[in-house]
Structure formats: C-alpha cells, structure tokens
Design a protein around this motif. Sequence first.
Motif, mmCIF file in Angstrom:
data_model
loop_
_atom_site.group_PDB
_atom_site.id
_atom_site.type_symbol
_atom_site.label_atom_id
_atom_site.label_comp_id
_atom_site.label_asym_id
_atom_site.label_seq_id
_atom_site.Cartn_x
_atom_site.Cartn_y
_atom_site.Cartn_z
ATOM 1 N N ASN A 31 0.781 -1.104 -0.036
ATOM 2 C CA ASN A 31 -0.008 -0.055 0.096
ATOM 3 C C ASN A 31 1.005 1.269 -0.017
ATOM 4 O O ASN A 31 0.683 2.044 0.686
ATOM 5 C CB ASN A 31 -0.916 -0.019 1.325
ATOM 6 C CG ASN A 31 -2.080 -1.047 0.961
ATOM 7 O OD1 ASN A 31 -2.437 -1.601 -0.131
ATOM 8 N ND2 ASN A 31 -2.857 -1.348 2.107
ATOM 9 N N GLY A 32 1.882 1.193 -0.543
ATOM 10 C CA GLY A 32 2.962 2.452 -0.908
ATOM 11 C C GLY A 32 3.877 2.646 0.170
ATOM 12 O O GLY A 32 4.641 3.378 0.270
ATOM 13 N N GLU A 33 3.539 1.735 1.315
ATOM 14 C CA GLU A 33 4.544 2.119 2.357
ATOM 15 C C GLU A 33 5.825 0.681 2.239
ATOM 16 O O GLU A 33 5.308 -0.330 2.094
ATOM 17 C CB GLU A 33 3.944 1.897 3.877
ATOM 18 C CG GLU A 33 3.013 3.039 4.021
ATOM 19 C CD GLU A 33 3.731 4.443 4.220
ATOM 20 O OE1 GLU A 33 4.789 4.252 4.852
ATOM 21 O OE2 GLU A 33 2.961 5.423 3.833
ATOM 22 N N LYS A 34 7.062 1.187 2.615
ATOM 23 C CA LYS A 34 8.145 0.339 2.354
ATOM 24 C C LYS A 34 8.122 -0.928 3.377
ATOM 25 O O LYS A 34 7.821 -0.679 4.576
ATOM 26 C CB LYS A 34 9.264 0.947 2.491
ATOM 27 C CG LYS A 34 10.560 0.022 2.315
ATOM 28 C CD LYS A 34 11.896 0.671 2.082
ATOM 29 C CE LYS A 34 13.098 -0.180 1.862
ATOM 30 N NZ LYS A 34 14.428 0.349 1.726
ATOM 31 N N PHE A 35 8.076 -1.993 3.124
ATOM 32 C CA PHE A 35 8.167 -3.032 4.028
ATOM 33 C C PHE A 35 9.322 -3.875 4.192
ATOM 34 O O PHE A 35 9.765 -4.028 5.514
ATOM 35 C CB PHE A 35 6.899 -4.142 3.392
ATOM 36 C CG PHE A 35 6.839 -5.352 4.166
ATOM 37 C CD1 PHE A 35 6.330 -5.295 5.609
ATOM 38 C CD2 PHE A 35 7.295 -6.562 3.830
ATOM 39 C CE1 PHE A 35 6.072 -6.451 6.252
ATOM 40 C CE2 PHE A 35 7.203 -7.755 4.783
ATOM 41 C CZ PHE A 35 6.652 -7.862 6.007
ATOM 42 N N PRO A 39 -4.863 -9.399 1.365
ATOM 43 C CA PRO A 39 -6.346 -9.317 0.804
ATOM 44 C C PRO A 39 -6.427 -8.461 -0.371
ATOM 45 O O PRO A 39 -5.429 -7.550 -0.658
ATOM 46 C CB PRO A 39 -7.078 -8.752 1.960
ATOM 47 C CG PRO A 39 -6.248 -7.630 2.718
ATOM 48 C CD PRO A 39 -4.775 -8.316 2.513
ATOM 49 N N LYS A 40 -7.741 -8.443 -0.734
ATOM 50 C CA LYS A 40 -7.861 -7.687 -2.153
ATOM 51 C C LYS A 40 -7.768 -6.209 -2.038
ATOM 52 O O LYS A 40 -7.500 -5.471 -3.143
ATOM 53 C CB LYS A 40 -9.391 -8.088 -2.672
ATOM 54 C CG LYS A 40 -9.636 -7.333 -3.901
ATOM 55 C CD LYS A 40 -11.054 -7.723 -4.608
ATOM 56 C CE LYS A 40 -11.350 -7.187 -5.937
ATOM 57 N NZ LYS A 40 -12.592 -7.391 -6.310
ATOM 58 N N GLU A 41 -7.998 -5.590 -0.914
ATOM 59 C CA GLU A 41 -7.880 -4.423 -0.471
ATOM 60 C C GLU A 41 -6.520 -3.734 -0.448
ATOM 61 O O GLU A 41 -6.393 -2.409 -0.451
ATOM 62 C CB GLU A 41 -8.795 -3.994 0.735
ATOM 63 C CG GLU A 41 -10.211 -4.399 0.770
ATOM 64 C CD GLU A 41 -10.381 -5.864 0.864
ATOM 65 O OE1 GLU A 41 -9.410 -6.770 1.356
ATOM 66 O OE2 GLU A 41 -11.394 -6.191 0.704
ATOM 67 N N GLN A 42 -5.506 -4.650 -0.578
ATOM 68 C CA GLN A 42 -4.147 -4.325 -0.375
ATOM 69 C C GLN A 42 -3.395 -4.481 -1.815
ATOM 70 O O GLN A 42 -3.820 -5.635 -2.521
ATOM 71 C CB GLN A 42 -3.541 -4.735 0.896
ATOM 72 C CG GLN A 42 -4.233 -4.231 2.030
ATOM 73 C CD GLN A 42 -3.343 -4.615 3.309
ATOM 74 O OE1 GLN A 42 -2.556 -5.695 3.365
ATOM 75 N NE2 GLN A 42 -3.785 -4.565 4.497
ATOM 76 N N HIS A 43 -2.514 -3.672 -1.924
ATOM 77 C CA HIS A 43 -1.637 -4.025 -3.131
ATOM 78 C C HIS A 43 -0.087 -3.656 -2.865
ATOM 79 O O HIS A 43 0.330 -3.506 -1.780
ATOM 80 C CB HIS A 43 -2.022 -2.814 -4.297
ATOM 81 C CG HIS A 43 -1.503 -1.512 -3.908
ATOM 82 N ND1 HIS A 43 -2.555 -0.660 -3.177
ATOM 83 C CD2 HIS A 43 -0.439 -0.688 -3.807
ATOM 84 C CE1 HIS A 43 -1.781 0.266 -2.966
ATOM 85 N NE2 HIS A 43 -0.560 0.527 -3.572
ATOM 86 N N LEU A 44 0.583 -4.662 -3.908
ATOM 87 C CA LEU A 44 2.012 -4.829 -3.645
ATOM 88 C C LEU A 44 2.808 -3.993 -4.722
ATOM 89 O O LEU A 44 2.454 -4.049 -5.733
ATOM 90 C CB LEU A 44 2.319 -6.273 -3.745
ATOM 91 C CG LEU A 44 3.954 -6.608 -3.723
ATOM 92 C CD1 LEU A 44 4.375 -6.731 -2.039
ATOM 93 C CD2 LEU A 44 3.776 -8.073 -4.165
ATOM 94 N N VAL A 66 1.348 -5.381 -8.055
ATOM 95 C CA VAL A 66 0.521 -6.293 -8.343
ATOM 96 C C VAL A 66 -0.646 -6.243 -7.382
ATOM 97 O O VAL A 66 -0.349 -5.806 -6.327
ATOM 98 C CB VAL A 66 1.378 -7.572 -7.979
ATOM 99 C CG1 VAL A 66 0.670 -8.949 -8.196
ATOM 100 C CG2 VAL A 66 2.768 -7.530 -8.552
ATOM 101 N N CYS A 67 -1.838 -6.712 -7.771
ATOM 102 C CA CYS A 67 -3.133 -6.690 -6.963
ATOM 103 C C CYS A 67 -4.000 -7.745 -7.321
ATOM 104 O O CYS A 67 -3.689 -8.333 -8.754
ATOM 105 C CB CYS A 67 -3.757 -5.229 -7.025
ATOM 106 S SG CYS A 67 -4.459 -5.051 -8.773
ATOM 107 N N VAL A 68 -5.058 -7.843 -6.521
ATOM 108 C CA VAL A 68 -6.112 -8.759 -6.799
ATOM 109 C C VAL A 68 -6.908 -8.460 -7.964
ATOM 110 O O VAL A 68 -7.311 -7.023 -7.700
ATOM 111 C CB VAL A 68 -6.945 -9.338 -5.623
ATOM 112 C CG1 VAL A 68 -7.976 -10.042 -6.142
ATOM 113 C CG2 VAL A 68 -5.950 -10.026 -4.728
ATOM 114 N N ALA A 69 -7.011 -8.813 -9.105
ATOM 115 C CA ALA A 69 -7.953 -8.250 -10.275
ATOM 116 C C ALA A 69 -9.318 -8.293 -10.055
ATOM 117 O O ALA A 69 -9.935 -8.888 -9.163
ATOM 118 C CB ALA A 69 -7.685 -9.220 -11.491
#
Length: 265
Positions: free
Chosen positions: A139-143, A201-206, A236-239
């Motif tokens: 979600n835009g934050e470095k992991f 989950p679908k609500e989050q992106h990589l 990458v995200c859940v389509a």
Amino acid sequence: MITSFQIVDRGDKESQEMAEKFRATLTDHGFSLSNNPDLVISIGGDGTMLRCFRDYYSPSTAFVGLHTGTLGFYADWSKEEAGLLLHEIQYGKPHFEKCPLIQGTFELLTGEKKTFLSLNEIIIKSNSISTLVLDVKINGEKFESFRGDGILVSTPSGSTAYNHSLMGSIMHPTLDAMQVTEMASINNSVYRTLNRSFILPKEQHLILEFPTIDERAIVGIDGEEYHLKQIKSIHVCVADNKINFARYKPFPFWERVKGKFLKEM
C-alpha cells in the motif's frame, strides 16, 4: 446458457483424439465452435488450462478441465469420465465458481506500462548468479528491502503450484487474496528479509521497486517468460475480474490436495 464452445488439448495423440470426439459430438448436438465461446474445454493437464486462459479468457467465459495424465488441480474430470462430462455439457446445468486472478502492471523507465492477468503466478527473478535487489512496498509503504533469487506472487489457485515448492501456504482457490513468496532470500547481520510467505487481501496492493537499473531481471507469467528491459517497478493486486469454472459435479479441493500431496504412491 452454454451454446458455444472451444477445445484446447495437450497435443499428444490421446488428448487430440478425445478433443476430436468432443468437437464432433457437441457440434452434432447443436453447439457451435467459437473463438468467443461460452465454455472452453481443456483436455490435458494444468499447463493446458493455463493455455486456455491465455487464449480465451473473458469474464463471461467458463472453463472446465479433463485430465489425460496425472492429477491436475484445474481438471475436475479424468479421461475415464470423458463420456460423463460430454453428457453433462449437453444436458446438465453447471454451477459456476468464480476464482480470483491477479493483475501485474510493469512500469518501464521509458514510462511505458505493460499489464498482465495471471491465473497461477507472477514471478520476478534474476537470470544470472547475482542476487536480485527489490524494495517491497505494501500500500505504498516500504515493508522490506529484498535480496535473493526472486519473488513470486500467486493467486489462491496457483498456491499449489510453484508457490508450494517454495514452501508457501496452500490457499482455498475462492479466497479474494494473493500470496507473496520469497525465493532464496538472504538473511544475515547486514541484510534482513521476512523469509516467509505472506498473504494480502484484495484491498491491499504490492509494489516491487528496483532501487537501481537491473538489466538481468526476467518476468514469468503462468509459465511464460518475458524479457522486459529496464523495469522501474511492478504493481501487483487482486484483479477486479475473476475466472469462471463450470462445475458439473462437486469440486473437492481439499480431497484433491490430499490426493496430490499426502497419499502414498
């Protein structure tokens, strides 16, 4: 209502003969062969189903698999049940099960973007003996800062494929999520990575970002290799769209997992 169909076979003699029988029987019974079909029939293995997906996917198309080799996760029917499947397609009423896909958007340094849908997995890895370096953001934050051979992002359906070989977890294929699995990550006093798969989950992106230009990276989408020069980042995200599987009988997923990984030979 299914009125049109397409068939993709594995290419061996047995699969081709079976495909021809399906084609002749269904056209004789009023179904039309189409390049925009209501139903795509995969005759072969999981690789054949992935080819069906690449060639004929649309949100309104359904897929069904018949395996002519070893047990495949995308095939509900064995070759001994070919006659039963033919009968069900002609006279039965399938249950349509929707399974998530993942979408990968690759941004190049030129500003060009390439987007792919995946049924199994998206892989980014080095094609040399040098390690791949990526900044991993959720979600835009470095992991984390990743160093290793590569990163695999799988759908729930693809969690039993390469992801499983990398010690990733098995997910039920209907879950709206994706799994991120590291490939030979480096962990020492200088470089630290999670060194475990994790599920979003679908609500989050990589987002996977290259801190420097890396000409050695290659991309794999469902077993197909792509050489994309000067990749800047991968999103990458859940389509939003899913794949439809036509279930003409119950889909015993956990029994299938048991049969593939736990039963003695």
